[in-house]
Design an enzyme around this catalytic site. Structure first.
Site, short mmCIF file in Angstrom:
data_model
loop_
_atom_site.label_atom_id
_atom_site.label_comp_id
_atom_site.label_asym_id
_atom_site.label_seq_id
_atom_site.Cartn_x
_atom_site.Cartn_y
_atom_site.Cartn_z
N ASP A 1 22.06 33.88 89.62
CA ASP A 1 22.80 33.47 90.83
C ASP A 1 23.51 34.65 91.49
O ASP A 1 23.46 34.82 92.70
CB ASP A 1 23.76 32.28 90.58
CG ASP A 1 24.86 32.53 89.57
OD1 ASP A 1 24.79 33.53 88.82
OD2 ASP A 1 25.82 31.72 89.54
N GLU B 1 18.94 31.87 84.48
CA GLU B 1 20.23 32.34 83.94
C GLU B 1 20.50 33.77 84.40
O GLU B 1 19.61 34.62 84.36
CB GLU B 1 20.16 32.28 82.42
CG GLU B 1 21.44 31.84 81.77
CD GLU B 1 21.84 30.41 82.16
OE1 GLU B 1 22.74 30.27 83.00
OE2 GLU B 1 21.25 29.47 81.62
N GLY C 1 30.22 27.07 77.82
CA GLY C 1 29.01 27.34 78.60
C GLY C 1 28.56 26.16 79.45
O GLY C 1 27.48 26.20 80.06
N ASP D 1 27.76 27.45 89.41
CA ASP D 1 28.57 26.44 88.74
C ASP D 1 29.33 25.59 89.76
O ASP D 1 29.37 24.37 89.67
CB ASP D 1 29.56 27.10 87.77
CG ASP D 1 28.86 27.85 86.67
OD1 ASP D 1 27.62 27.76 86.59
OD2 ASP D 1 29.55 28.54 85.90
N GLU E 1 37.73 31.98 91.30
CA GLU E 1 37.42 32.42 89.93
C GLU E 1 37.12 33.91 89.90
O GLU E 1 37.54 34.64 89.00
CB GLU E 1 36.22 31.61 89.37
CG GLU E 1 35.82 32.07 87.98
CD GLU E 1 35.08 31.04 87.15
OE1 GLU E 1 35.06 29.85 87.53
OE2 GLU E 1 34.53 31.42 86.10
P1 ADP Z 1 33.06 27.53 80.66
O1 ADP Z 1 33.21 27.47 82.14
O2 ADP Z 1 31.67 27.78 80.24
O3 ADP Z 1 33.65 26.36 79.94
P2 ADP Z 1 34.78 29.78 81.02
O4 ADP Z 1 35.23 30.85 80.09
O5 ADP Z 1 34.13 30.16 82.30
O6 ADP Z 1 33.85 28.81 80.16
O7 ADP Z 1 36.01 28.84 81.41
C1 ADP Z 1 36.87 28.36 80.40
C2 ADP Z 1 38.29 28.47 80.92
O8 ADP Z 1 38.53 27.46 81.93
C3 ADP Z 1 39.31 28.21 79.83
O9 ADP Z 1 39.58 29.37 79.08
C4 ADP Z 1 40.50 27.75 80.66
O10 ADP Z 1 41.17 28.86 81.20
C5 ADP Z 1 39.84 26.96 81.80
N1 ADP Z 1 39.76 25.54 81.45
C6 ADP Z 1 38.64 24.83 81.17
N2 ADP Z 1 38.94 23.53 80.88
C7 ADP Z 1 40.26 23.42 80.95
C8 ADP Z 1 41.21 22.35 80.75
N3 ADP Z 1 40.80 21.13 80.39
N4 ADP Z 1 42.50 22.62 80.92
C9 ADP Z 1 42.93 23.83 81.29
N5 ADP Z 1 42.10 24.88 81.50
C10 ADP Z 1 40.81 24.69 81.32
MG MG Z 2 32.93 29.06 83.50
#
Ligand code: ADP
Ligand code: MG
Length: 389
Positions: free
Chosen positions: A35, A32, A122, A170, A158
């Site tokens: 990367d 963790e 996460g 990821d 990203e």
């Molecule tokens: P993780 O990748 O761990 O889920 P992140 O904070 O890196 O958490 O990414 C989450 C973000 O990705 C959300 O706040 C949103 O902007 C985007 N996202 C994830 N899933 C969706 C979805 N189903 N529809 C739209 N946006 C999404």
């Molecule tokens: Mg993420």
């Protein structure tokens, strides 16, 4: 996830049939915050996924809608310097913009996004969103790109467009994973070794349902601290550092985590190769302690979930997974103990915190792919499998 429903909603919304592009989330077994330090990681893709339904448009615009989040995206691919809006659409716009900037001739498209991944939990819903959108845009434009290149461009989107300075784990996992295997990735050499998971272990992922408000800025701050530590040591990255004694007190534990974690990943991969879950689990416990004490990215709820798991018979190892500050834990569990462990986690966590966790039993899944379109509006429901207990 119900793919017929997704296709039907697409047709109602955009008045054309669609193609479906799935990209999985991931759970990181160990490694963790390594990367972005040119280190080692050992993730597994999971069946929980983002699916992008997509069809070409007659113009140069990208329209995107999500079934999970409210804002909608509409922009013209000819825009040369679009700016981020601070919402989910940045991930899709960032991907389209990054592909275009890299010289891929992307055409206009309508996109409808669906997901059974927790958003911000996460399990890398962001990379799954990017990779599924990228594959949709490329395929609709009849453009081929290697899966590694897709992963790199999504990470760039990203990092540079959405402003989350993530590493490559990821997107690489979502793009390139192999079913039934963990993926040992050397983020400096970009070498991958697929290591099979023993048949008698299961991955149980427990979502604490906590999301720290400053998650992104804390993440970026940890990354900046690692870069500063490497600079002070005269090393290209912390992967190349060993003697940390000259570091100031606030940076020393950060660097110590990264270096000790890399060693743990190498040892864990060796344990996996010889199907030794006990040693793997011991390294998971060490990883959690290092993330909690040296890297300081855990939180009381993650520590509670790990403590409950660690006390259960049949749990080989437990640790927080992902960036931290909330989100999920990953547990390596003997197959015959899965039901009792899920029950103990749900009950124990609710007793301790008053929060109902969501627990997933995850299968190591393959990387991103196009799915066959559901054959007709009346066909039986094809579904992406999701196990929750
Ligand atoms: P993780 O990748 O761990 O889920 P992140 O904070 O890196 O958490 O990414 C989450 C973000 O990705 C959300 O706040 C949103 O902007 C985007 N996202 C994830 N899933 C969706 C979805 N189903 N529809 C739209 N946006 C999404
Ligand atoms: Mg993420």
């Amino acid at each position: 996830m119900n793919l017929s429903r997704l296709s039907n909603i697409f047709e109602e919304r955009f008045h054309s049939p669609c193609r479906l592009f799935r990209a999985p989330g991931r759970v990181n077994l160990i490694g963790e915050h390594t990367d972005y330090n040119a280190g080692l990681v050992l993730p597994v893709a999971i069946e929980l996924s983002v699916v992008t339904a997509a069809a070409p448009r007659g113009d140069n615009k990208i329209r995107a809608i999500s079934l999970q989040l409210p804002e909608e995206l509409e922009f013209d691919l000819a825009e040369t310097s679009p700016s981020a809006r601070g919402q989910w659409t940045d991930y899709v716009q960032g991907v389209a913009h990054t592909l275009t900037q890299a010289g891929y001739p992307i055409r206009g498209a309508n996109l409808l996004i669906d997901s059974n991944l927790p958003v911000g939990g996460g399990l890398s819903s962001s990379a799954a969103l990017e990779v599924s959108a990228a594959n949709a845009l490329l395929a609709l434009s009849s453009v081929e790109a290697p899966a590694e290149e897709v992963a790199f461009l999504c990470q760039k989107a990203e990092s540079d467009f959405a402003g989350m300075r993530c590493g490559i784990m990821d997107q690489f996992t979502s793009s390139l994973a192999r079913a039934g295997h963990a993926m040992l990735l050397d983020c400096a050499l970009l070498e991958i070794e697929f290591v099979p998971l023993p048949a008698d272990v299961r991955l149980v992922v427990a979502n604490t349902m906590i999301k720290h408000k400053l998650q992104d800025s804390d993440y970026n701050q940890r990354r900046a601290e690692c870069e500063q530590a490497a600079r002070l040591l005269g090393a290209a990255s912390l992967r190349a550092a060993s003697d940390l004694s000259s570091l100031p007190a606030h940076l020393l534990p950060r660097a110590r985590h990264v270096i000790s974690e890399n060693a743990r990943v190498a040892a864990a991969a060796a344990a996996l190769r010889r199907a030794d879950p006990a040693e793997f689990g011991r390294l998971m416990a060490e990883s959690h302690a290092s993330l909690r004490d040296d890297y300081q990215v855990s939180c009381p709820e993650l520590d509670t979930m790990v403590a409950i798991a660690s006390a259960q018979p049949g749990v080989w190892g437990a640790r927080m997974t992902g960036g931290g500050f909330g989100g999920c834990t990953v547990n390596l569990v003997a197959a015959d103990a899965v039901d009792s462990v899920c029950r103990a986690l749900a009950h124990g966590y609710r007793e301790a915190t008053g929060i109902n966790p969501v627990i997933h039993v995850c299968q190591p899944a393959g990387g991103a792919s196009e799915l066959p379109a559901p054959s007709s509006r009346t066909s039986p429901e094809p579904a992406l499998r999701q196990s929750e207990c």
